[in-house]
Design a protein around this motif. Structure first.
Motif, PDB file in Angstrom:
ATOM      1  N   ALA A 198      -6.981   3.130   2.448  1.00  0.00           N
ATOM      2  CA  ALA A 198      -6.523   1.813   2.908  1.00  0.00           C
ATOM      3  C   ALA A 198      -5.373   1.965   3.892  1.00  0.00           C
ATOM      4  N   HIS A 199      -4.474   2.905   3.582  1.00  0.00           N
ATOM      5  CA  HIS A 199      -3.308   3.139   4.436  1.00  0.00           C
ATOM      6  C   HIS A 199      -3.742   3.673   5.803  1.00  0.00           C
ATOM      7  N   ALA A 252       2.536  11.114  14.875  1.00  0.00           N
ATOM      8  CA  ALA A 252       2.967  11.665  13.594  1.00  0.00           C
ATOM      9  C   ALA A 252       2.528  10.755  12.450  1.00  0.00           C
ATOM     10  N   ARG A 253       2.584   9.434  12.685  1.00  0.00           N
ATOM     11  CA  ARG A 253       2.248   8.502  11.615  1.00  0.00           C
ATOM     12  C   ARG A 253       0.774   8.634  11.226  1.00  0.00           C
ATOM     13  N   TRP A 295      -5.153   7.397  -5.674  1.00  0.00           N
ATOM     14  CA  TRP A 295      -4.499   7.970  -4.486  1.00  0.00           C
ATOM     15  C   TRP A 295      -5.457   7.936  -3.285  1.00  0.00           C
ATOM     16  N   LEU A 348       1.144   4.049  -2.884  1.00  0.00           N
ATOM     17  CA  LEU A 348       0.884   5.461  -2.569  1.00  0.00           C
ATOM     18  C   LEU A 348       2.047   6.321  -3.063  1.00  0.00           C
ATOM     19  N   SER A 407       1.707   6.703  -6.703  1.00  0.00           N
ATOM     20  CA  SER A 407       0.698   7.659  -7.158  1.00  0.00           C
ATOM     21  C   SER A 407       1.134   9.092  -6.881  1.00  0.00           C
ATOM     22  N   HIS A 414       8.486   7.608   7.472  1.00  0.00           N
ATOM     23  CA  HIS A 414       7.324   6.755   7.658  1.00  0.00           C
ATOM     24  C   HIS A 414       7.331   5.576   6.712  1.00  0.00           C
ATOM     25  N   VAL A 430       0.219  11.822   9.268  1.00  0.00           N
ATOM     26  CA  VAL A 430       0.609  11.693   7.860  1.00  0.00           C
ATOM     27  C   VAL A 430      -0.476  10.952   7.084  1.00  0.00           C
ATOM     28  N   GLU A 474       7.297   4.170  17.375  1.00  0.00           N
ATOM     29  CA  GLU A 474       7.497   5.359  16.547  1.00  0.00           C
ATOM     30  C   GLU A 474       8.667   6.152  17.111  1.00  0.00           C
ATOM     31  N   LEU A 493      -2.595  12.467   3.978  1.00  0.00           N
ATOM     32  CA  LEU A 493      -2.576  11.850   2.652  1.00  0.00           C
ATOM     33  C   LEU A 493      -3.995  11.725   2.098  1.00  0.00           C
ATOM     34  N   VAL A 535       0.837  -1.202   0.000  1.00  0.00           N
ATOM     35  CA  VAL A 535       0.000   0.000   0.000  1.00  0.00           C
ATOM     36  C   VAL A 535       0.872   1.252   0.000  1.00  0.00           C
ATOM     37  N   LEU A 537      -6.039   4.377  -2.052  1.00  0.00           N
ATOM     38  CA  LEU A 537      -4.853   3.847  -1.368  1.00  0.00           C
ATOM     39  C   LEU A 537      -4.645   4.537  -0.027  1.00  0.00           C
ATOM     40  N   ALA A 538      -4.845   5.859  -0.013  1.00  0.00           N
ATOM     41  CA  ALA A 538      -4.651   6.609   1.235  1.00  0.00           C
ATOM     42  C   ALA A 538      -5.652   6.153   2.280  1.00  0.00           C
ATOM     43  N   ARG A 548       3.558  -0.606  16.182  1.00  0.00           N
ATOM     44  CA  ARG A 548       4.936  -0.366  15.765  1.00  0.00           C
ATOM     45  C   ARG A 548       5.494   0.819  16.534  1.00  0.00           C
ATOM     46  N   GLN A 563      -5.123   0.875   7.802  1.00  0.00           N
ATOM     47  CA  GLN A 563      -4.004   0.056   8.286  1.00  0.00           C
ATOM     48  C   GLN A 563      -3.331   0.708   9.491  1.00  0.00           C
TER      49      GLN A 563
END
Lengths: 514, 139
Positions: free
Chosen positions: B46-47, B3-4, B40, A169, A172, A434, B7, B60, B11, A165, B43-44, B58, B50
């Motif tokens: 989906a991201h 921060a993650r 975009w 991204l 894109s 990231h 972002v 950071e 997006l 993914v 996908l963003a 995870r 996630q």
């Protein structure tokens, strides 16, 4: 064959020999800086060739710069464990371990000689393959080109990084940057946000300098307080002794050949990238070493340096096949090479061998020459290159920013473009922090506009029917391969499930960084 | 918000903004931008999903303020390059960046800064015939 001889005739003129020597030296000097890979080296050194009125000299210098950058990069990977691009990550793993065991010279020598062997063999292959592939490419239609660009982008995206993914991204994002500017077919401005300076679009060189130089420096700045990596010293030795022992030669030559055999075809396929072959080579050498009892993997095995480094070098000559015959760059380095071609109004593609035959053969001849010069100049001068690594980090990074700025400014004398490069650098910083791979973004920028042009050209022929375009057998076949490549990282999982075995964790990844 | 996550949200927001922009492009120039921006956004999304799912899973790493300071220096450098001139602005920018990155030996840095900017200036203007801003120094 006669063409190649004529190419050598051009390259071996004293002036051109000098250009090749300057190129190798400059390339090594910049490439040896930590975190700088061949793509960025060429991008930073593009202004050097602006003074050339004749492209032959410029390309001879580029070939030298490329090989120099590659060699410089492997030196840094081995001594410092800071690979400048993902294709050197595999080299860095065992190479750095060797250096820590006091075998730095052997690691550097097997990398250099392996690069020479791989570079020479794969350039021979390129010599024979390029023209037939060019003839085949001449039969391709717009729809096929559309599918090929899609394949190149998607396969590289699937193979780098840890997350599909995030890879897509990143792709894109690159595709979007490629859209900025006037539409090549209708002249309609897109995503210029009313800024006239954006109407020419964003040059790929700016993207590469931004992502690789400025993004990298910002990323290092964020981690600057957290311990320093220390350089492994070269062990003391006489001038010529202490490179490779007979045992090292015996253990190196097979990995060199296997690496070449992996690197060239992988590079030549428009599914490109040097990541997959280098990691495959690493894995194969590791498995072979384990099978023949133990092996030194994990403690600095010379096979683990020889194989990936040869694969890395061979894949570059391979990447030249789609670049020269299809005009299709499949790696960041190839993208900058294409930018260099375009500065001299040379358009790679099926017609290149007819329109610029002497130039292409001179370029191929200069690849042979660059290889030889590299070995002759660099192996003895290694002490000098290692000195570059002693530059204090704050000064080094500040210097990279200065060079990145002047390289972008020199393109068009535009401070706006410098600011664009900085903005892309900030994006690159966040991508690094990231875990977004950088390579797909670069490919998106360079291949996106090609893909759109070819698709729309194909649509015009097909009366605007998308299905007609994609149902042509060759086009459909390439697109299916592109789609399937997205599943490759999950193959171990799929296979395990089919065999009803425990499912391995994670996914296959070739190279975690850009 | 980490921060993650920030972002990931940015997006999605950026993608939606660009998709709206793409919608406004007239004629035959529109389909490809629409597809790219549409992809975009998907996908963003989906991201983002996630990221929310993995939230806290995870580790950071925090970042210092060095990157921000360097960007500030760079922007100032680009703005002042023309009026002040290449030599002075480059030397000052080099010094500031080296200082931000933790160099504490001012005399050494100053010598390097002057030599480097002079070297680049001479190489570009004399060897490569590329014009660099002269600025305030009478050269």
């Amino acid at each position: 064959m006669n063409d190649l001889v004529a190419g050598f005739g051009t390259v071996l003129q004293p002036m051109n020999l000098l250009f090749a020597a300057i190129g190798v030296t400059l390339g090594t000097l910049v490439g040896v800086l930590p975190g700088i890979g061949p793509a960025l080296t060429i991008a930073l050194l593009l202004p050097v060739t602006f003074t050339f009125s004749d492209p032959v000299g410029a390309f001879i210098m580029f070939a030298g710069i490329y090989y120099g950058a590659m060699y410089g990069g492997s030196t840094t990977s081995i001594l410092l464990n800071t690979p400048g691009e993902s294709a050197s990550v595999a080299t860095a793993m065992e190479g750095h371990l060797m250096a820590r065991r006091g075998r730095a010279r052997a690691a550097l020598a097997t990398a250099a000689i392996g690069s020479f062997v791989a570079g020479t063999i794969s350039t021979v292959l390129l010599t024979f393959v390029a023209e037939p592939v060019g003839r085949l490419a001449a039969t391709f239609q717009a729809g096929d080109y559309f599918a090929l660009t899609a394949l190149a982008m998607v396969s590289v995206t699937a193979l780098v990084g840890r997350s599909t993914v995030r890879g897509l991204l990143s792709l894109s994002l690159g595709l979007f940057v490629g859209l900025i500017g006037l539409d090549a077919m209708t002249g309609q401005p897109r995503f210029t946000f009313g800024v006239p300076l954006l109407s020419d679009g964003v040059d790929v060189t700016i993207v590469i300098v931004g992502l690789f130089a400025i993004g990298e420096v910002l990323f290092c700045a964020a981690n600057v307080r957290r311990g320093d990596d220390t350089m492994q010293p070269l062990e003391r030795s006489g001038f010529r002794t202490g490179w490779l022992s007979a045992g090292d030669w015996r253990r190196s030559w097979r990995p060199w050949l296997r690496g070449t055999a992996l690197g060239f075809p992988f590079g030549a396929l428009p599914a490109g990238g040097a990541e997959a072959p280098t990691f495959l080579s690493y894995t194969i050498e590791k498995r072979l070493a384990e099978r023949s009892g133990g092996g030194e993997f994990g403690r600095g095995a010379i096979e683990g340096v020889a194989g990936p480094e040869a694969a890395n070098n061979a894949s570059f000559s391979g990447v030249l096949v789609p670049l020269l015959t299809l005009g299709l760059p499949t790696s960041a380095t190839a993208a900058v090479m294409l930018a260099a071609f375009q500065i001299f109004n040379v358009q790679p593609g099926p017609q290149l061998f007819q329109t610029s035959g002497p130039l292409v053969w001179a370029l191929i001849a200069s690849l042979y020459l660059g290889n030889v010069l590299l070995l002759v100049l660099n192996l003895p001068l290694i002490q000098l290159w290692v000195k570059v690594l002693l530059v204090p980090r704050p000064l080094l990074y500040a210097g990279i920013l200065v060079f990145a700025t002047v390289a972008v400014y020199a393109l068009n004398g535009s401070l706006f473009e410098v600011l664009v490069a900085y903005a892309i650098g900030v994006a690159g910083y966040f991508m690094r922090r990231h875990d977004f791979p950088v390579a797909p973004a670069v490919l998106g920028v360079i291949l996106g506009p090609m893909m759109e042009t070819q698709l729309r050209r194909a649509l015009v022929v097909a009366d605007g029917d998308f299905l007609t375009v994609v149902s042509k057998p060759s086009t459909a076949a390439i697109l299916i391969v592109a789609g399937a490549s997205l599943a490759v990282p999950y193959l171990p999982k799929i296979v395990a499930r089919l065999r009803r075995r425990p499912v391995p964790a994670g996914r296959l990844a070739f190279g975690d960084e850009d | 918000m980490t921060a993650r996550l920030a972002v990931a949200v940015a997006l999605v927001a950026g993608g939606v903004f660009l998709l709206v922009q793409a919608w406004g492009i007239p004629g035959g120039s529109r389909p490809v931008p629409l597809v790219i921006c549409g992809a975009w956004v998907l996908l963003a999304a989906a991201h983002l999903a996630q990221t929310v799912r993995e939230h806290g899973a995870r580790p950071e790493s925090g970042a210092g303020r060095e990157p921000l300071l360097i960007v500030a220096v760079l922007v100032g450098y680009a703005i002042l390059l023309d009026p002040v001139g290449y030599l002075v602005s480059t030397a000052v920018a080099f010094l500031l960046v080296a200082r931000i990155l933790g160099s504490r030996s001012l005399p050494r840095d100053a010598v390097v800064a002057v030599l480097l900017s002079a070297g680049v200036y001479l190489a570009f203007t004399q060897l490569l015939s590329i014009r660099l801003p002269q600025g305030v120094l009478p050269l």
